[in-house]
Design a protein around this motif. Structure first.
Motif, PDB file in Angstrom:
ATOM      1  N   GLU A 100      30.739  46.060  21.466  1.00  0.00           N
ATOM      2  CA  GLU A 100      30.724  46.189  20.008  1.00  0.00           C
ATOM      3  C   GLU A 100      31.800  47.151  19.534  1.00  0.00           C
ATOM      4  O   GLU A 100      32.491  46.891  18.538  1.00  0.00           O
ATOM      5  N   ALA A 101      31.970  48.264  20.247  1.00  0.00           N
ATOM      6  CA  ALA A 101      33.007  49.226  19.877  1.00  0.00           C
ATOM      7  C   ALA A 101      34.391  48.612  20.025  1.00  0.00           C
ATOM      8  O   ALA A 101      35.263  48.803  19.163  1.00  0.00           O
ATOM      9  N   ALA A 103      35.093  45.407  19.833  1.00  0.00           N
ATOM     10  CA  ALA A 103      35.227  44.378  18.799  1.00  0.00           C
ATOM     11  C   ALA A 103      35.661  44.994  17.475  1.00  0.00           C
ATOM     12  O   ALA A 103      36.395  44.384  16.704  1.00  0.00           O
ATOM     13  N   GLU A 104      35.241  46.230  17.206  1.00  0.00           N
ATOM     14  CA  GLU A 104      35.659  46.914  15.984  1.00  0.00           C
ATOM     15  C   GLU A 104      37.057  47.506  16.117  1.00  0.00           C
ATOM     16  O   GLU A 104      37.816  47.529  15.151  1.00  0.00           O
ATOM     17  N   LEU A 105      37.390  47.971  17.301  1.00  0.00           N
ATOM     18  CA  LEU A 105      38.643  48.680  17.524  1.00  0.00           C
ATOM     19  C   LEU A 105      39.853  47.758  17.666  1.00  0.00           C
ATOM     20  O   LEU A 105      40.907  48.008  17.070  1.00  0.00           O
TER      21      LEU A 105
END
Length: 125
Positions: A100-101, A103-105
């Motif tokens: 998830e991190a 995917a945001e970064l």
């Protein structure tokens, strides 16, 4: 715990544990040879080794991963390499928060890279 307790806990023969110690995959026991004692760090090291073997890593590859001081590089796509901490590799940690991190970064990083390549500049007044 003693060697026999450790072997029962991790499902390895004493000979296999000694091999892992001699090859540096797990730390030596505390207390010297006569009073050898194993603890949580030995169990974790053995479980990490077993998980990496199950994933198809050879002993030489496992050694390289564990010897990496800053992390082990894993190419994701051309131009993007993920460096994973040796403590995290095969730790059994839930990968979902990491995914998830990322995917945001990644979109932000790739957008900056694309903008830099296109040579976009602010319009002059």
């Amino acid at each position: 715990m003693k060697l026999l307790e450790l072997t029962k806990l991790v499902g390895l023969a004493p000979r296999q544990v000694r091999y892992l110690i001699s090859e540096g995959f797990i730390p030596p026991p505390t207390g010297g040879r006569a009073h050898a004692s194993y603890g949580h760090e030995h169990v974790e090291a053995i479980e990490r080794y077993k998980r990496l073997k199950e994933l198809g890593f050879t002993p030489a590859a496992i050694r390289r991963l564990l010897d990496a001081k800053v992390g082990a590089p894993f190419p994701v796509v051309r131009g993007v390499t993920l460096v994973v901490s040796p403590d995290l590799i095969a730790s059994g940690a839930d990968p979902q928060p990491i995914l998830e991190a990322l995917a945001e970064l990644l979109p932000g990083i790739l957008a900056q890279t694309t903008k830099a390549r296109s040579g976009s500049k602010k319009p002059e007044p």
